[in-house]
Structure formats: structure tokens, C-alpha cells
Motif scaffolding. Sequence first.
Motif, PDB file in Angstrom:
ATOM      1  N   PRO A   1      -0.423  -9.005 -65.587  1.00  0.00           N
ATOM      2  CA  PRO A   1       0.911  -8.875 -66.536  1.00  0.00           C
ATOM      3  C   PRO A   1       1.507  -7.622 -66.651  1.00  0.00           C
ATOM      4  N   GLU A   2       0.813  -6.504 -66.147  1.00  0.00           N
ATOM      5  CA  GLU A   2       1.314  -5.255 -66.050  1.00  0.00           C
ATOM      6  C   GLU A   2       2.424  -4.781 -64.779  1.00  0.00           C
ATOM      7  N   ILE A   3       2.047  -5.697 -63.740  1.00  0.00           N
ATOM      8  CA  ILE A   3       3.072  -5.510 -62.810  1.00  0.00           C
ATOM      9  C   ILE A   3       4.378  -6.240 -62.811  1.00  0.00           C
ATOM     10  N   THR A   4       5.347  -5.453 -62.489  1.00  0.00           N
ATOM     11  CA  THR A   4       6.524  -5.881 -62.793  1.00  0.00           C
ATOM     12  C   THR A   4       7.526  -5.706 -61.382  1.00  0.00           C
ATOM     13  N   THR A   5       6.888  -4.843 -60.536  1.00  0.00           N
ATOM     14  CA  THR A   5       7.907  -4.654 -59.267  1.00  0.00           C
ATOM     15  C   THR A   5       6.648  -4.753 -57.900  1.00  0.00           C
ATOM     16  N   VAL A   6       7.231  -5.124 -56.810  1.00  0.00           N
ATOM     17  CA  VAL A   6       6.389  -5.214 -55.666  1.00  0.00           C
ATOM     18  C   VAL A   6       7.232  -4.630 -54.440  1.00  0.00           C
ATOM     19  N   ASN A   7       6.512  -3.724 -53.781  1.00  0.00           N
ATOM     20  CA  ASN A   7       7.244  -2.933 -52.799  1.00  0.00           C
ATOM     21  C   ASN A   7       6.440  -3.434 -51.493  1.00  0.00           C
ATOM     22  N   PHE A   8       7.307  -3.909 -50.469  1.00  0.00           N
ATOM     23  CA  PHE A   8       6.676  -4.369 -49.400  1.00  0.00           C
ATOM     24  C   PHE A   8       7.043  -3.396 -48.214  1.00  0.00           C
ATOM     25  N   TYR A   9       5.755  -2.978 -47.595  1.00  0.00           N
ATOM     26  CA  TYR A   9       6.265  -1.844 -46.497  1.00  0.00           C
ATOM     27  C   TYR A   9       6.028  -2.883 -45.401  1.00  0.00           C
TER      28      TYR A   9
ATOM     29  N   PHE B   1      10.855  -3.149 -48.868  1.00  0.00           N
ATOM     30  CA  PHE B   1      11.587  -4.371 -49.634  1.00  0.00           C
ATOM     31  C   PHE B   1      10.947  -4.253 -51.066  1.00  0.00           C
ATOM     32  N   VAL B   2      11.832  -4.675 -51.960  1.00  0.00           N
ATOM     33  CA  VAL B   2      11.462  -4.442 -53.275  1.00  0.00           C
ATOM     34  C   VAL B   2      11.759  -6.011 -54.016  1.00  0.00           C
ATOM     35  N   LEU B   3      10.738  -6.290 -54.757  1.00  0.00           N
ATOM     36  CA  LEU B   3      10.927  -7.488 -55.540  1.00  0.00           C
ATOM     37  C   LEU B   3      10.466  -7.388 -56.953  1.00  0.00           C
TER      38      LEU B   3
END
Length: 170
Positions: free
Chosen positions: A120-128, A13-15
Motif C-alpha cells: 500500500p505504501e508504494i505509489t511509483t515504480v522505476n524500471f531500469y 521508465f516510471v509507472l
Amino acid sequence: MSRILTIATKACFVLDVSTYKKSNSTNSWRKLTREVPADLEIMTRLAEQRKPLSNQVEVTGREHLSHFYYILGFGDALYYHSECDALLIFEIDGSELHLFDIIAAQPINLNDILSSLLTPEITTVNFYFTPDGLPHVQSARMEKPEDTLFVRSKIEEPNTPFVFPLTSHA
């Protein structure tokens, strides 16, 4: 009820978190290592007492599999937060946070976890795993399923997208 499911093991899942409130560091998370006896005790306790991350799909009875991932799979990606009493398996790759698993003895608030991890650098979270309670999460499916699982369940297959937690794969 038992059935055979074919699933894509590399799905996630991507946020998009570009507008989320962010901290300046992940300093509240302490890196764990299996060579430190106190860290190993934390890993063992949380694996034995783990609460489900998702109300949609969860795998039970995987304490020994957790240790496999602690040792061989993600030995350099284990972090602990004493206030949450939670162990996270995550990696940061450029602007992406890859969140592989959250192991906690009590239910956790995923928004609180994210706010402590996002820089601040993180723009996307990938949930496994299948995250509950997050609006705007998008499912990302792979083109070809790679595994076939024998599933014993008391419920029918969900109509919404789901991912078996990556750390439940043997």
C-alpha cells in the motif's frame, strides 16, 4: 549493422501505481545471498538461462556481468520467487519501488510480478530496463547522456524510448 549510440545510462521508465491492486507484503520473495551455496546455484542458473525482458531492446551474453552485479552492485537487493522461478533486483525507498532487473529462465508476466511486490505504501515504480506490456509507463530521460556504446544490431534504432538494462552496463 554496427553503429555508435550515445545513451543516458541513468534513464528509467516510471509507472504510477497508486491505483494498482496491492498486496500487504513482499513475503513471497525470498532474499538471496551469495554466501549460501543453494542461492548461488539459483543465481548462476538463471543468469545462464535468462530470457529477454523486452522485445524492443535486450543485451545478450552477459552472464558474467550478472555475477558482478550479484556480488558488488546489488548484493543486498536480490530476491527469488520459487513459483515464478525468477530473481529480482529491487529496492524500496519510501513510496518508490526501484526495479533494476528481472532474471528468469522463462518469459514473465510483468503485471503478475508487480502485483506480488506492491504494498500500500508504494505509489511509483522505476524500471531500469525497457518494460514491455505495461500501459501508462512514462519514460524519464536524463539531461545529458553519459555513455557512448558501440552497438551491433540486426535492426534499426527503435523510434520509441528505450533503456539498456542497468545491469548490462560494464
